[in-house]
Write a protein that holds these residues in place. Structure first.
Motif, mmCIF file in Angstrom:
data_model
loop_
_atom_site.group_PDB
_atom_site.id
_atom_site.type_symbol
_atom_site.label_atom_id
_atom_site.label_comp_id
_atom_site.label_asym_id
_atom_site.label_seq_id
_atom_site.Cartn_x
_atom_site.Cartn_y
_atom_site.Cartn_z
ATOM 1 N N LEU A 5 3.970 14.059 25.282
ATOM 2 C CA LEU A 5 4.830 13.546 24.219
ATOM 3 C C LEU A 5 5.128 12.067 24.420
ATOM 4 C CD1 LEU A 5 7.409 16.454 23.905
ATOM 5 C CD2 LEU A 5 5.376 16.057 22.557
ATOM 6 N N LYS A 6 5.273 11.367 23.309
ATOM 7 C CA LYS A 6 5.667 9.967 23.295
ATOM 8 C C LYS A 6 6.923 9.876 22.447
ATOM 9 C CE LYS A 6 0.811 8.751 23.231
ATOM 10 N NZ LYS A 6 -0.266 8.224 22.397
ATOM 11 N N THR A 7 7.669 8.819 22.627
ATOM 12 C CA THR A 7 8.898 8.632 21.851
ATOM 13 C C THR A 7 8.649 7.579 20.778
ATOM 14 O OG1 THR A 7 10.276 9.248 23.712
ATOM 15 C CG2 THR A 7 11.329 8.005 21.960
ATOM 16 N N PHE A 8 8.960 7.950 19.517
ATOM 17 C CA PHE A 8 8.764 7.062 18.377
ATOM 18 C C PHE A 8 10.116 6.797 17.726
ATOM 19 C CE2 PHE A 8 4.854 9.518 18.858
ATOM 20 C CZ PHE A 8 3.935 8.491 19.037
ATOM 21 N N VAL A 52 14.306 7.427 25.176
ATOM 22 C CA VAL A 52 13.347 8.387 25.726
ATOM 23 C C VAL A 52 14.075 9.585 26.314
ATOM 24 C CG1 VAL A 52 11.597 8.740 27.513
ATOM 25 C CG2 VAL A 52 11.555 6.669 26.121
ATOM 26 N N ALA A 53 15.147 9.341 27.056
ATOM 27 C CA ALA A 53 15.897 10.445 27.664
ATOM 28 C C ALA A 53 16.485 11.356 26.587
ATOM 29 C CB ALA A 53 16.999 9.891 28.555
ATOM 30 N N ALA A 54 17.034 10.766 25.535
ATOM 31 C CA ALA A 54 17.641 11.569 24.463
ATOM 32 C C ALA A 54 16.586 12.402 23.741
ATOM 33 C CB ALA A 54 18.366 10.663 23.471
ATOM 34 N N THR A 55 15.441 11.795 23.429
ATOM 35 C CA THR A 55 14.423 12.539 22.684
ATOM 36 C C THR A 55 13.722 13.575 23.545
ATOM 37 O OG1 THR A 55 12.779 10.818 23.120
ATOM 38 C CG2 THR A 55 13.995 10.678 21.037
ATOM 39 N N MET A 56 13.527 13.290 24.824
ATOM 40 C CA MET A 56 12.872 14.265 25.698
ATOM 41 C C MET A 56 13.775 15.465 25.975
ATOM 42 S SD MET A 56 9.825 13.580 26.268
ATOM 43 C CE MET A 56 8.624 12.290 26.300
ATOM 44 N N SER A 57 15.084 15.275 25.821
ATOM 45 C CA SER A 57 15.986 16.420 26.011
ATOM 46 C C SER A 57 15.909 17.374 24.807
ATOM 47 C CB SER A 57 17.423 15.951 26.216
ATOM 48 O OG SER A 57 17.929 15.380 25.029
ATOM 49 N N ILE A 107 8.733 10.445 34.260
ATOM 50 C CA ILE A 107 8.927 11.836 33.840
ATOM 51 C C ILE A 107 7.921 12.677 34.600
ATOM 52 C CG2 ILE A 107 8.826 13.435 31.912
ATOM 53 C CD1 ILE A 107 9.561 11.102 30.108
ATOM 54 N N SER A 108 8.426 13.695 35.257
ATOM 55 C CA SER A 108 7.535 14.528 36.059
ATOM 56 C C SER A 108 6.587 15.301 35.146
ATOM 57 C CB SER A 108 8.347 15.498 36.916
ATOM 58 O OG SER A 108 8.922 16.493 36.101
ATOM 59 N N GLU A 109 5.483 15.740 35.717
ATOM 60 C CA GLU A 109 4.494 16.515 34.961
ATOM 61 C C GLU A 109 5.132 17.789 34.420
ATOM 62 O OE1 GLU A 109 0.975 17.005 33.115
ATOM 63 O OE2 GLU A 109 1.520 15.270 34.313
ATOM 64 N N ARG A 110 5.975 18.403 35.226
ATOM 65 C CA ARG A 110 6.641 19.648 34.815
ATOM 66 C C ARG A 110 7.547 19.403 33.611
ATOM 67 N NH1 ARG A 110 11.290 22.477 38.173
ATOM 68 N NH2 ARG A 110 11.671 24.226 36.793
ATOM 69 N N GLU A 111 8.334 18.327 33.668
ATOM 70 C CA GLU A 111 9.221 17.994 32.547
ATOM 71 C C GLU A 111 8.411 17.671 31.292
ATOM 72 O OE1 GLU A 111 11.440 14.776 34.169
ATOM 73 O OE2 GLU A 111 13.052 16.057 34.903
ATOM 74 N N ALA A 112 7.290 16.983 31.473
ATOM 75 C CA ALA A 112 6.448 16.638 30.329
ATOM 76 C C ALA A 112 5.877 17.895 29.690
ATOM 77 C CB ALA A 112 5.317 15.707 30.764
ATOM 78 N N ASP A 118 8.480 22.614 24.254
ATOM 79 C CA ASP A 118 9.655 22.619 23.371
ATOM 80 C C ASP A 118 9.329 21.991 22.028
ATOM 81 O OD1 ASP A 118 11.119 23.830 25.351
ATOM 82 O OD2 ASP A 118 12.202 22.010 25.962
ATOM 83 N N PHE A 119 8.500 20.938 22.056
ATOM 84 C CA PHE A 119 8.103 20.304 20.804
ATOM 85 C C PHE A 119 7.329 21.289 19.940
ATOM 86 C CE2 PHE A 119 4.902 18.239 18.209
ATOM 87 C CZ PHE A 119 5.681 17.400 17.441
#
Length: 194
Positions: A5-8, A52-57, A107-112, A118-119
Motif C-alpha cells: 500500500l501507498k498513501t495518496f 502515512v500513520a493515520a492511513t495505514m491504521s 513499516i515492517s513487512e508484517r504491518e504492510a 485490511d485494504f
C-alpha cells in the motif's frame, strides 16, 4: 498476494482526503473521482509520517481533515473554521511555517501485509455496499415502472369510458337534430296547407 500500500492525498471541496491504497486507480475509485486527479496535479503520493500513520491504521478508508489545515486525518471531520477571518476574506497574521520534511516511515513487512489485507477487506465491503445500493435502486425502478403501468392502464380505461359516453351523447344529439328537422319539415307542410 496483496500488493504493497501507498498513501495518496488530495484536496476536494472543503476537505483534504487521504487513503492507503495499492494504486492511484484504487485511490481515485475510493475518492469517487470522475477524472484522474493525479494527472491534473490535484492529488499526489505522500510520505508525511503523520498522514502515512493515520492511513495505514485504516487502510482503504478515506480519511479527511478540513482543507488547508495541518490537523489530523480522521473518518469524520469538521468543516474548516477559519475560511476568511480578515477583511474581504483575506487572512491576517503570520503564515504557518511549513513542516520539515521527514524520512519515510519504516513499516515492517508484517504491518504492510496486514494493511494490504485490511485494504482488500475494506474494498470488498465497499463493493458489497455498492451492489446493495444498485439492487435497491433497481427494485425502486421496477416499483415505479409497475406503478406507472398501473396508472397508465387506469387512465386508458377512463379514456375509453369517456369516449364511449361522448359517442352516446353525440348519437343522441344527432337523433335530436333529425327529429328537429323532421318537425320543421312537418310544420312547413302544415303551414303551407293552412
Amino acid at each position: 498476494m496483496a500488493r504493497k500500500l501507498k498513501t495518496f492525498q488530495t484536496s476536494l471541496g472543503f476537505y483534504d482526503l487521504a487513503i492507503a491504497a495499492p494504486s492511484m486507480k484504487a485511490a481515485l475509485e475510493a475518492w469517487g473521482a470522475g477524472s484522474n486527479l493525479f494527472h491534473q496535479g490535484v492529488a499526489k503520493e505522500t510520505d508525511d509520517l503523520d498522514v502515512v500513520a493515520a492511513t495505514m491504521s485504516k487502510p482503504g478508508v478515506v480519511l479527511k481533515r478540513p482543507a488547508g489545515s495541518n490537523g489530523r486525518f480522521a473518518e469524520q471531520s469538521d468543516l474548516p473554521s477559519d475560511l476568511g477571518s480578515g477583511e474581504n476574506g483575506v487572512r491576517r497574521g503570520r503564515q504557518r511555517p511549513k513542516p520539515a520534511k521527514r524520512a519515510a516511515p519504516k513499516i515492517s513487512e508484517r504491518e504492510a501485509r496486514k494493511a494490504a489485507a485490511d485494504f482488500e477487506k475494506e474494498q470488498k465491503r465497499r463493493d458489497a455496499e455498492r451492489r446493495r445500493e444498485q439492487v435497491a435502486r433497481e427494485r425502486e425502478r421496477k416499483r415505479r415502472e409497475r406503478a406507472t403501468a398501473k396508472a397508465q392502464a387506469a387512465l386508458d380505461k377512463a379514456q375509453r369510458e369517456h369516449e364511449r359516453k361522448a359517442a352516446d351523447i353525440q348519437a343522441e344529439v344527432e337523433a335530436l337534430e333529425k327529429r328537429s328537422r323532421a318537425e320543421d319539415d312537418r310544420w312547413e307542410k302544415q303551414r303551407e296547407r293552412l
